[in-house]
Design an enzyme around this catalytic site. Structure first.
Site, PDB file in Angstrom:
ATOM      1  N   GLY A  93       0.824  -1.203   0.000  1.00 12.01           N
ATOM      2  CA  GLY A  93       0.000   0.000   0.000  1.00 12.01           C
ATOM      3  C   GLY A  93       0.856   1.250   0.000  1.00 12.01           C
ATOM      4  N   GLY A 149       0.046  -5.093   0.262  1.00  8.72           N
ATOM      5  CA  GLY A 149      -1.091  -4.953  -0.635  1.00  8.72           C
ATOM      6  C   GLY A 149      -0.914  -5.680  -1.949  1.00  8.72           C
ATOM      7  CD  GLU A 172       1.743  -6.504   5.930  1.00  6.71           C
ATOM      8  OE1 GLU A 172       1.371  -6.373   4.759  1.00  6.71           O
ATOM      9  OE2 GLU A 172       2.393  -7.507   6.333  1.00  6.71           O
ATOM     10  CG  ASP A 180      -3.348  -5.409   5.695  1.00  2.86           C
ATOM     11  OD1 ASP A 180      -2.218  -5.787   5.333  1.00  2.86           O
ATOM     12  OD2 ASP A 180      -3.854  -4.337   5.319  1.00  2.86           O
TER      13      ASP A 180
END
Length: 285
Positions: A93, A149, A172, A180
């Site tokens: 991300g 992501g 992360e 996630d």
């Protein structure tokens, strides 16, 4: 000799038609490029200077496209995703954007400053679910860095192609976050508790190790990627007249069929005992 020459000519035609003048989406940033060969869509993540990091504009573009391609009776039989440039499929991300949202909230105390970040995550996770329940087979060619992501965009698809340059990680925890984009689903399903180790430490896997770990479904050397793309185009084109169901599409996403066709080693994915590669619509990632 004549047959071999015809085969090579057909392969060149297929490869060239896979890269037509790309139709542009996300016009302010040109962050998503798409080609539309017959019964197929080729999606290029196009932020090479940012390692194709996923931002809100890209998610807002991809989500309605993938939702539209799920229509019963539609003409899209196969989707291929790639990253622009040689360095990354998608590095994760857009951390800079998320940091700016958090900094705005810290400076003003106004919860509205976090709204763009909330919307980004809401749309991103919805996109992960659409990919994981897609009626249309999704093939991701994982050239270069695949993290965060970028993993969410690929790991829920039926076919994930690792190459010599692939670098996979879920890093992360290094920024105080958790794995996630479906990490709590696919990581625990990797063999020998490997997923727990990867999630806790952010350790990187490279090249063929991504296949061995069960994250990728195939390993294809970089030198054979163009041949792979030509094969995928041929398979998509051959689906004319087939019923639009997941079962009818299995013939061109089955790992053994694909492996035999391109002459590359393959193993069945270990994520959830093939659930990731043969998930039926309605199953959440």
């Amino acid at each position: 000799m004549r047959a071999a020459s015809a085969s090579r000519a057909a392969s060149r035609t297929l490869r060239s038609s896979l890269r037509p003048s790309l139709r542009r989406y996300c016009t302010e940033t040109d962050a998503i490029l798409m080609a539309a060969p017959p019964r197929m869509r080729v999606v290029d993540l196009h932020r090479p200077d940012a390692l194709n990091a996923l931002n809100s504009e890209m998610v807002a573009t991809l989500l309605p496209l993938f939702q539209d391609w799920q229509q019963v009776g539609g003409d899209v039989k196969l989707v291929v995703m790639r990253g622009a440039g040689d360095r990354a499929f998608c590095a994760g991300g857009d951390i800079r954007f998320l940091h700016e949202c958090a900094s705005g909230y810290a400076a003003t105390g106004d919860p509205a400053a976090l709204s763009p970040a909330h919307e980004f995550f809401r749309a991103e996770y919805t996109l992960n679910n659409v990919l994981g329940t897609s009626r249309v087979p999704v093939v991701s060619i994982l050239g270069g860095i695949v993290m965060g992501g970028g993993v969410g965009l690929s790991v829920h698809g039926q076919v994930r192609i690792a190459t010599d340059s692939t670098i996979f990680a879920m890093p992360e925890t290094g920024i105080g976050f958790f794995p996630d984009v479906g990490g709590s689903y696919f990581l625990p399903r990797l063999p020998a508790h490997l997923g727990f180790f990867l999630g806790l430490t952010g350790t990187r896997l490279r090249g063929r190790d991504v296949l061995t770990a069960g994250v990728a479904t195939h390993f294809v050397p970089l030198a054979r990627i163009e041949a792979l793309e030509a094969l995928l185009l041929e398979m998509a084109a051959s689906t004319s007249g087939k019923a639009y169901t997941l079962e009818s599409n299995q013939d061109f996403v089955d790992p053994e069929v694909l492996a035999r066709a391109i002459g590359a080693p393959s193993t069945r994915p270990s994520c959830a005992e093939q659930d990731v590669s043969r998930r039926r619509p309605g199953r959440a990632p």
